[in-house]
Scaffold this active site. Structure first.
Site, mmCIF file in Angstrom:
data_model
loop_
_atom_site.group_PDB
_atom_site.id
_atom_site.type_symbol
_atom_site.label_atom_id
_atom_site.label_comp_id
_atom_site.label_asym_id
_atom_site.label_seq_id
_atom_site.Cartn_x
_atom_site.Cartn_y
_atom_site.Cartn_z
ATOM 1 N N GLU A 123 41.290 20.053 137.970
ATOM 2 C CA GLU A 123 40.081 19.531 138.606
ATOM 3 C C GLU A 123 38.998 20.603 138.699
ATOM 4 O OE1 GLU A 123 41.083 16.079 141.683
ATOM 5 O OE2 GLU A 123 42.463 17.760 141.904
ATOM 6 N N GLU A 144 50.268 14.075 139.401
ATOM 7 C CA GLU A 144 50.301 13.566 140.772
ATOM 8 C C GLU A 144 50.903 12.175 140.919
ATOM 9 O OE1 GLU A 144 46.821 16.537 140.836
ATOM 10 O OE2 GLU A 144 47.804 15.200 139.403
#
Length: 689
Positions: A123, A144
């Site tokens: 990210e 995730e």
């Protein structure tokens, strides 16, 4: 919650040919060796913020962020930041605000992805305006959803607008569920990174590429995407993937789908708060608490088990012998040769079986070579290391001999006694096949203290679990040597006492025992699989029976029936399948679909008392709660966490269920059957108000 291992961000100014101003390079480094990757907590995020201030103060032509050698970052350290709602919202906002400064910067920003970049690390890279990636980066991606979570620092908003919604669904959802990470060339092809740079010259080549971008000589185009039907189709695919894999059991992936759709028509001003609110909702729920518990077991439990051996006493193993020449023996020989890089000798009295085993191994090596999973030199090396012999004396130099026989206990005892006549005094003897007792396998030996059990989760090369079984007579050096060897094989080792079928086989046998009993009673095959949809298991029960194999399931059931006849039975129907040579209850078509094998249906003699779906699920959960409590009371393992670790790493129990004992606690099965929970409240679920 534990103290944060702080990843510090430091800024240095680098002159670059062709640019009148320098480039400010921010390096992320937690000060630890490469096996302990960079992570972000509060202090780490504040350090990045301060490093960016220092970079801007240098008035550079560009700003780049990179990692320590071999590691960019693996993202958030959730165990160090706390998970109450207020903290989750605050840390979410801190991460968004810090990373967004790279996105909104008037000075061009670049991520130099020099090592593993997953989760929040990716990210941060996506938050930069441009990205280079080294050719040797081992993993790039978002795991995730497989953990019952989703991206919380911009991933759900940035990625679909960078590479398109369908590709974002692949990276965020499909790859996560398939446990797949991107390789560098794939990342560039998908648009996750802009350019692939040779690792030997990575920093200098990345800086030269920066100069080209800053001067306008290198153009980086960004595509536009259909925000109508194309986005609809991507979201529909995402929903189907999540439903197929979790059956509604995991709220995190469902939020990922919602946020990917939200990114279609919303900017970061709205998208980032939506991510933080969703993360706060998920992290304060039981499911995500359980998921994080499961993740922590995988990360830390192996080193924190009670009763671990002193590995400094382990003997070195310079060569390995394997007694047996069946498929299991061949798989072990391949594993040992690949991972240990030591000579491995397969041993059997029948020369034809020896030749067949060596030929089978060479065929498997060639298959790995053809699939690109082994380099040519490595393939040649494995073939060179593995040999076969009909003479037990050929094992005389082995430091470790593994029994991988397909016979019964008497056969194990006989072969162990033969081997003991030839191997050196310090050689460890290990049994690696299902048995009622490691001590029984060693009973005819003069030195039974040198015997240990090794129970590999199948398939042996892929599954990370190794149960290391200590009999009452196993000495400390033997146990330590087996543990050290397991770790050298890349396995997570769990210390287990010498009881019938150990951990994974015993839990699975109780699980499959309820399944087979329900089928014997007349429950339809399809109803059995549907009953377990609420768990979101990666493999349906009947497919699991096929993976284990009816013959193995029958053999383990027999071992446990002999030890615990009140709880384990040997199904006549299962025996008929084995006698008929059936290896599965299903047939698979060319498209990957499955149907019940009509020959199995004809062989099965069903009763007239079928279970309902809810009834079968509840009775199975209660049976598992009963068996696990008995195992703990017997001292098979020290704590419930060890059972959870074995099931997560040995059979792929989903992270989003949080380990089997938290799930049994959450559903109430533990207290209904045993009168108490396995874990205290708040360990793997939301604390009580």
């Amino acid at each position: 919650m534990r103290d944060e291992v702080v990843t510090r961000a430091t800024t240095r100014v680098v002159a670059v040919d062709g640019l009148t101003k320098p480039v400010a390079v921010i390096t992320l480094d937690n000060g630890l060796d490469p096996t302990k990757p960079n992570t972000f907590g509060r202090e780490g995020l504040l350090s990045i913020d301060a490093a960016l201030d220092a970079a801007l103060a240098a008035d550079p032509a560009a700003i780049a962020v990179t990692g320590k050698p071999f590691c960019f970052s693996v993202g958030a350290d959730l165990a160090a930041v706390g998970m109450d709602r207020a903290t989750t919202l605050a840390v979410g906002k801190l991460g968004h605000d810090t990373f967004r400064r790279f996105t909104d910067s008037a000075i061009p920003t670049f991520a130099f992805v020099n090592g593993v970049a997953i989760g929040g690390g990716l990210e941060l890279a996506l938050s930069c305006q441009y990205r280079t990636v080294a050719s040797d980066v081992p993993a790039i991606g978002f795991p995730e959803c497989a953990l019952g979570l989703f991206q919380g620092w911009g991933g759900t908003q940035l990625l679909p607008n960078l590479i398109g919604p369908d590709r974002a669904v692949t990276v965020i959802i499909e790859n996560a569920f398939d446990n797949k990470m991107l390789q560098p060339a794939e990342a560039v092809e998908l648009g996750v990174a802009d350019v692939l740079v040779d690792s030997a010259d990575f920093l200098d080549a990345s800086l030269r590429w920066v100069a080209g971008v800053v001067k306008g000589e290198t153009e980086v185009s960004r595509p536009t995407f259909d925000r109508g039907a194309g986005w609809d189709a991507a979201i529909a695919r995402a929903r189907a993937l999540v439903e197929a894999r979790t059956h509604g059991a995991s709220p995190g992936p469902e939020q990922a789908v919602r946020l990917l759709d939200f990114a279609r028509h919303n900017d970061l001003d709205r998208g980032y708060p939506a991510e933080s609110e969703a993360m706060a909702d998920v992290l304060t729920g039981d499911e995500s608490r359980a998921s994080l518990y499961a993740f922590s077991q995988v990360q830390w439990r192996a080193a924190q088990q009670p009763g671990l051996p002193d590995e400094s006493t382990a003997r070195p193993v310079g060569s390995v012998g394997i007694a047996g020449t069946g498929p299991a023996a061949t798989r072990l020989a391949l594993l040992f040769a690949q991972r240990l890089d030591v000579p491995v000798r397969l041993s059997d009295a029948d020369p034809a079986r020896v030749d067949e085993a060596v030929a089978r191994l060479r065929t498997e090596v060639d298959a790995l070579l053809g699939a690109g999973q082994l380099a040519p030199d490595a393939a040649d090396r494995v073939k060179e290391l593995v040999s076969g012999s009909t003479d037990r004396a050929a094992l005389r130099e082995a430091g470790f001999v593994v029994e991988a026989l397909e016979g019964d206990l008497s056969e194990k005892q006989r072969v162990f006694a033969e081997i003991e006549e030839h191997v050196p005094a310090g050689c460890v003897l290990a049994t690696a096949t299902p048995c009622a007792s490691v001590a029984e396998a060693a009973i005819k030996l003069r030195r039974p203290e040198r015997v240990v059990g090794l129970r590999f989760a199948a398939p042996e090369a892929a599954m990370p679990l190794l149960e290391v079984v200590r009999a009452d007579g196993t000495d400390d050096v033997t146990f330590a040597t087996a543990f050290a060897l397991g770790k050298a094989l890349g396995k997570t080792c769990v210390a287990v006492s010498d009881t019938p079928a150990f951990v994974v086989d015993r839990v699975l046998a109780r699980f499959l025992g309820e399944i087979v009993a329900a089928l014997d009673e007349g429950t339809p095959f399809e109803r059995v699989d549907r009953a377990f949809h609420p768990l979101g298991l990666p493999t349906a029960p009947l497919d699991l029976l096929g993976l284990i194999g009816p013959a193995t399931a029958l053999r383990v059931a027999g071992i446990l029936h002999a030890a615990f006849p009140d709880r384990f039975t040997v199904s006549g129907n299962l025996r008929r399948l084995v006698e008929a040579g059936k290896t599965s209850v299903r047939l698979r078509d060319a498209g990957g679909g499955t149907t019940l094998d009509p020959e199995v249906a004809a062989l099965w003699r069903a009763g007239s008392a079928p279970s309902t779906e809810d009834g079968l699920l509840n009775r199975t959960l209660e049976a598992l709660a009963d068996e696990i409590r008995r195992m703990l009371d017997e001292g098979v393992v020290a704590e419930p966490q060890d059972v959870d670790l074995c099931l997560i790493l040995g059979v792929g129990w989903p992270f989003w269920l949080g380990g089997i004992t938290p799930y049994l606690d959450r559903t109430g099965a533990s207290e209904r059957v045993t009168g108490r929970r396995f874990l205290p409240p708040g360990v793997a679920d939301a604390p009580e108000e």
